[in-house]
Design a protein around this motif. Structure first.
Motif, PDB file in Angstrom:
ATOM      1  N   MET A   1      -9.932  -7.102  -4.216  1.00  0.00           N
ATOM      2  CA  MET A   1      -9.357  -6.004  -3.448  1.00  0.00           C
ATOM      3  C   MET A   1      -8.040  -6.461  -2.831  1.00  0.00           C
ATOM      4  N   ILE A   2      -7.015  -5.639  -2.946  1.00  0.00           N
ATOM      5  CA  ILE A   2      -5.712  -5.955  -2.370  1.00  0.00           C
ATOM      6  C   ILE A   2      -5.222  -4.772  -1.537  1.00  0.00           C
ATOM      7  N   HIS A   3      -4.223  -5.053  -0.714  1.00  0.00           N
ATOM      8  CA  HIS A   3      -3.513  -3.999   0.004  1.00  0.00           C
ATOM      9  C   HIS A   3      -2.034  -4.305  -0.099  1.00  0.00           C
ATOM     10  N   LYS A   4      -1.242  -3.305  -0.495  1.00  0.00           N
ATOM     11  CA  LYS A   4       0.191  -3.519  -0.588  1.00  0.00           C
ATOM     12  C   LYS A   4       0.931  -2.471   0.226  1.00  0.00           C
ATOM     13  N   PHE A   5       2.081  -2.874   0.745  1.00  0.00           N
ATOM     14  CA  PHE A   5       2.883  -1.962   1.554  1.00  0.00           C
ATOM     15  C   PHE A   5       4.323  -2.430   1.560  1.00  0.00           C
ATOM     16  N   LYS A   6       5.212  -1.525   1.973  1.00  0.00           N
ATOM     17  CA  LYS A   6       6.636  -1.830   2.100  1.00  0.00           C
ATOM     18  C   LYS A   6       7.040  -1.693   3.558  1.00  0.00           C
ATOM     19  N   GLN A   7       7.858  -2.617   4.020  1.00  0.00           N
ATOM     20  CA  GLN A   7       8.413  -2.494   5.361  1.00  0.00           C
ATOM     21  C   GLN A   7       9.669  -3.338   5.471  1.00  0.00           C
ATOM     22  N   GLY A   8      10.687  -2.783   6.090  1.00  0.00           N
ATOM     23  CA  GLY A   8      11.909  -3.526   6.366  1.00  0.00           C
ATOM     24  C   GLY A   8      12.545  -4.143   5.139  1.00  0.00           C
ATOM     25  N   GLY A   9      12.435  -3.477   3.998  1.00  0.00           N
ATOM     26  CA  GLY A   9      13.028  -3.995   2.779  1.00  0.00           C
ATOM     27  C   GLY A   9      12.175  -4.992   2.025  1.00  0.00           C
ATOM     28  N   LEU A  10      10.999  -5.328   2.550  1.00  0.00           N
ATOM     29  CA  LEU A  10      10.099  -6.259   1.877  1.00  0.00           C
ATOM     30  C   LEU A  10       8.982  -5.508   1.164  1.00  0.00           C
ATOM     31  N   HIS A  11       8.544  -6.056   0.028  1.00  0.00           N
ATOM     32  CA  HIS A  11       7.356  -5.583  -0.674  1.00  0.00           C
ATOM     33  C   HIS A  11       6.279  -6.635  -0.445  1.00  0.00           C
ATOM     34  N   VAL A  12       5.165  -6.240   0.145  1.00  0.00           N
ATOM     35  CA  VAL A  12       4.141  -7.190   0.570  1.00  0.00           C
ATOM     36  C   VAL A  12       2.810  -6.822  -0.061  1.00  0.00           C
ATOM     37  N   VAL A  13       2.071  -7.833  -0.511  1.00  0.00           N
ATOM     38  CA  VAL A  13       0.705  -7.604  -0.970  1.00  0.00           C
ATOM     39  C   VAL A  13      -0.213  -8.606  -0.278  1.00  0.00           C
ATOM     40  N   LEU A  14      -1.318  -8.108   0.234  1.00  0.00           N
ATOM     41  CA  LEU A  14      -2.321  -8.920   0.910  1.00  0.00           C
ATOM     42  C   LEU A  14      -3.571  -8.959   0.056  1.00  0.00           C
ATOM     43  N   ASP A  15      -4.041 -10.147  -0.243  1.00  0.00           N
ATOM     44  CA  ASP A  15      -5.326 -10.290  -0.917  1.00  0.00           C
ATOM     45  C   ASP A  15      -6.412 -10.295   0.156  1.00  0.00           C
ATOM     46  N   ILE A  16      -7.280  -9.310   0.115  1.00  0.00           N
ATOM     47  CA  ILE A  16      -8.182  -9.069   1.244  1.00  0.00           C
ATOM     48  C   ILE A  16      -9.132 -10.235   1.497  1.00  0.00           C
ATOM     49  N   SER A  17      -9.775 -10.725   0.463  1.00  0.00           N
ATOM     50  CA  SER A  17     -10.823 -11.730   0.662  1.00  0.00           C
ATOM     51  C   SER A  17     -10.271 -13.110   1.003  1.00  0.00           C
ATOM     52  N   SER A  18      -9.208 -13.516   0.307  1.00  0.00           N
ATOM     53  CA  SER A  18      -8.659 -14.854   0.565  1.00  0.00           C
ATOM     54  C   SER A  18      -7.722 -14.871   1.765  1.00  0.00           C
ATOM     55  N   GLY A  19      -7.146 -13.702   2.100  1.00  0.00           N
ATOM     56  CA  GLY A  19      -6.160 -13.649   3.174  1.00  0.00           C
ATOM     57  C   GLY A  19      -4.775 -14.044   2.732  1.00  0.00           C
ATOM     58  N   ALA A  20      -4.579 -14.323   1.431  1.00  0.00           N
ATOM     59  CA  ALA A  20      -3.264 -14.732   0.929  1.00  0.00           C
ATOM     60  C   ALA A  20      -2.282 -13.570   1.016  1.00  0.00           C
ATOM     61  N   VAL A  21      -1.086 -13.872   1.500  1.00  0.00           N
ATOM     62  CA  VAL A  21      -0.020 -12.876   1.603  1.00  0.00           C
ATOM     63  C   VAL A  21       1.087 -13.257   0.634  1.00  0.00           C
ATOM     64  N   HIS A  22       1.542 -12.291  -0.159  1.00  0.00           N
ATOM     65  CA  HIS A  22       2.591 -12.539  -1.143  1.00  0.00           C
ATOM     66  C   HIS A  22       3.756 -11.584  -0.901  1.00  0.00           C
ATOM     67  N   ILE A  23       4.952 -12.134  -0.867  1.00  0.00           N
ATOM     68  CA  ILE A  23       6.165 -11.317  -0.858  1.00  0.00           C
ATOM     69  C   ILE A  23       6.583 -11.158  -2.317  1.00  0.00           C
ATOM     70  N   ILE A  24       6.633  -9.946  -2.791  1.00  0.00           N
ATOM     71  CA  ILE A  24       6.837  -9.701  -4.215  1.00  0.00           C
ATOM     72  C   ILE A  24       8.068  -8.818  -4.423  1.00  0.00           C
ATOM     73  N   ASP A  25       8.487  -8.699  -5.687  1.00  0.00           N
ATOM     74  CA  ASP A  25       9.597  -7.811  -5.984  1.00  0.00           C
ATOM     75  C   ASP A  25       9.070  -6.429  -6.355  1.00  0.00           C
ATOM     76  N   GLU A  26       9.990  -5.509  -6.557  1.00  0.00           N
ATOM     77  CA  GLU A  26       9.600  -4.125  -6.812  1.00  0.00           C
ATOM     78  C   GLU A  26       8.818  -3.979  -8.113  1.00  0.00           C
ATOM     79  N   MET A  27       9.150  -4.785  -9.103  1.00  0.00           N
ATOM     80  CA  MET A  27       8.453  -4.678 -10.380  1.00  0.00           C
ATOM     81  C   MET A  27       6.980  -5.058 -10.246  1.00  0.00           C
ATOM     82  N   VAL A  28       6.708  -6.189  -9.612  1.00  0.00           N
ATOM     83  CA  VAL A  28       5.316  -6.586  -9.409  1.00  0.00           C
ATOM     84  C   VAL A  28       4.594  -5.559  -8.548  1.00  0.00           C
ATOM     85  N   TYR A  29       5.292  -5.047  -7.550  1.00  0.00           N
ATOM     86  CA  TYR A  29       4.717  -4.008  -6.699  1.00  0.00           C
ATOM     87  C   TYR A  29       4.272  -2.809  -7.542  1.00  0.00           C
TER      88      TYR A  29
END
Length: 452
Positions: A1-29
């Motif tokens: 399970m993941i959660h992704k969102f955009k804020q302040g020009g960043l594309h962010v994805v959070l991996d729910i179980s591990s807690g890992a946070v990734h800053i990604i580009d628009e394509m991966v988003y």
């Protein structure tokens, strides 16, 4: 399970179980809208008009690597965690209501201006001492125990606060405990002697102030009328100036009447307060100050404004902290804490001046939720079991929520007061918590990028 969102020009994805946070580009988003539920060929087909096939396949390979490392779409095995399944809660935190009385008349007060729908009363030193002894005896192997001197206004019973605190220290070695004291005060009765005592003996001091003078005085007048702001701000500043590096918070409440609360938090910072908190009022529908669903977008914008202000001050002499943005992205709290939250009714209790036990301070005055008494050491084990089992896996709305391992299911009292069931979260509270979490993650990511 993941959660992704955009804020302040960043594309962010959070991996729910591990807690890992990734800053990604628009394509991966964009790819994560489909992948890994569909294969790479299907991803290419869906996005070929926006990106090249080569770039899409390379990005999917990178995503696969993160999946293999369990940093994306990681399995959720917490429900079957041995520590969680075999946990035996012990009482480790206590809210001591040393005063059911107050010298302010706050309009939104959940404690009905200090008396909790009952008679105004003060806790005796004897009841306070029995409370700490009860905590020492019922805390198992837990050594560090949290005690919050609360009200009403606890400084209205200051001599008893001191006597209780000194008693706690006197029994620490006998029971192999360490009492950590917090006091929550409106500041009206502070003087030099009290300030010195609190700074020496309280591990944390929570000071109530709602922000700018006009905002604060509208909802927090002195008994009989008059400005509380003019009285307490100089006292709070003196306490903080003398406190050194010990913990404190300036804690405010915002309502529908001051939805521009980011200005109030900035006002705290401009006064020199580095540790701040601003909580949304929780009140029954229909009141002029009650926050409604229609206010959410305005509130979200305030959280964004506050984040940008904090980022602009980061690393300067004018920087400050905000409680709700202090999220540990390393999943710092233990697994049980993340699944069960505050532990009200099982690990955390509140004790009234009369010695009655309640699941937490917000249940005090609700006779249906009285759990026992310090005086005769009675304890409603069945009610405690109900609270113990009010964890995220027994809350249908929480099981599939991306924020569950950070909010831990929300406030039991708010759930009960709004929905009559501690397992049905207060929805507006959930919405605000999710926004704060996103903003906190965004801020930490932004700071990391700024410091690279």
């Amino acid at each position: 399970m993941i959660h992704k969102f955009k804020q302040g020009g960043l594309h962010v994805v959070l991996d729910i179980s591990s807690g890992a946070v990734h800053i990604i580009d628009e394509m991966v988003y964009d790819i994560l809208d489909y992948y890994p539920d569909v294969n790479i060929d299907q991803v290419v087909e869906k996005l070929k008009n926006k990106y090249t096939e080569e770039d899409l396949r390379e990005a999917c390979d990178d995503i696969d690597s993160l999946i293999n490392e369990k940093l994306l779409f990681s399995p959720d095995n917490y429900e079957n965690n041995v520590q969680f399944k075999n946990r035996k809660p012990v009482v480790k935190s206590m809210c001591l209501h040393v005063a059911h009385d107050c010298n302010l008349r706050c309009g939104y007060c959940f404690a009905s201006q200090g008396d909790y729908q009952g008679s105004r009363s003060l806790m005796s030193a004897e009841t306070g001492k029995k409370s700490l002894l009860y905590l020492a005896k019922n805390s198992g192997n837990r050594r560090n125990l949290e005690v919050d001197f609360f009200g009403g206004e606890p400084l209205m019973n200051f001599d008893v606060v001191k006597e209780i605190a000194e008693y706690g220290k006197s029994i620490e070695k006998l029971y192999n405990k360490n009492f950590r004291y917090t006091i929550t005060t409106n500041g009206m009765l502070l003087d030099d002697d009290i300030i010195d005592y609190l700074n020496e003996n309280m591990d944390n001091v929570v000071m109530s102030l709602d922000g700018r003078k006009t905002v604060n005085d509208k909802m927090r007048p002195i008994v009989g009328g008059g400005s509380s702001y003019d009285v307490i701000v100089p006292k709070f500043k003196k306490l903080v100036d003398k406190r050194g590096d010990k913990d404190y918070f300036i804690r405010g409440t915002f309502t529908k009447l001051n939805l521009d609360f980011a200005k109030d938090v900035k006002h705290f910072a401009d006064l020199g307060f580095k540790s701040t908190s601003m909580e949304p009022v929780v009140s029954e529908p229909g009141l002029p100050y009650t926050i409604e669903e229609s206010d959410l977008e305005t509130i979200y914008a305030q959280y964004d404004e506050l984040a940008e202000e904090m980022l602009s001050r980061h690393g300067t002499d004018e920087d400050f902290g905000f409680f709700h943005y202090n999220v540990d992205l390393e999943q710092g709290p233990c697994i049980i804490k993340r699944l069960t939250g505050c532990g009200a009714g099982s690990e955390y209790i509140a004790v009234t001046p009369e010695g009655d036990i309640y699941p937490c301070h917000q249940f005090v005055g609700n006779d249906e939720k009285k759990m026992g008494s310090i005086l005769d050491e009675s304890w409603d084990s069945e009610m405690s079991l109900v609270f113990k089992n009010a964890h995220i896996f027994n809350k249908p709305k929480c099981r599939d929520c991306w924020a569950k391992y950070y909010c831990s299911g929300g406030c039991h009292a708010n759930a009960y007061n709004f929905n009559g069931d501690i397992n049905i979260p207060y929805e507006i509270g959930c919405d605000l918590e999710k926004k704060r979490l996103e903003t906190s993650i965004y801020m930490q990511a932004k700071i990391m990028l700024m410091e690279e």
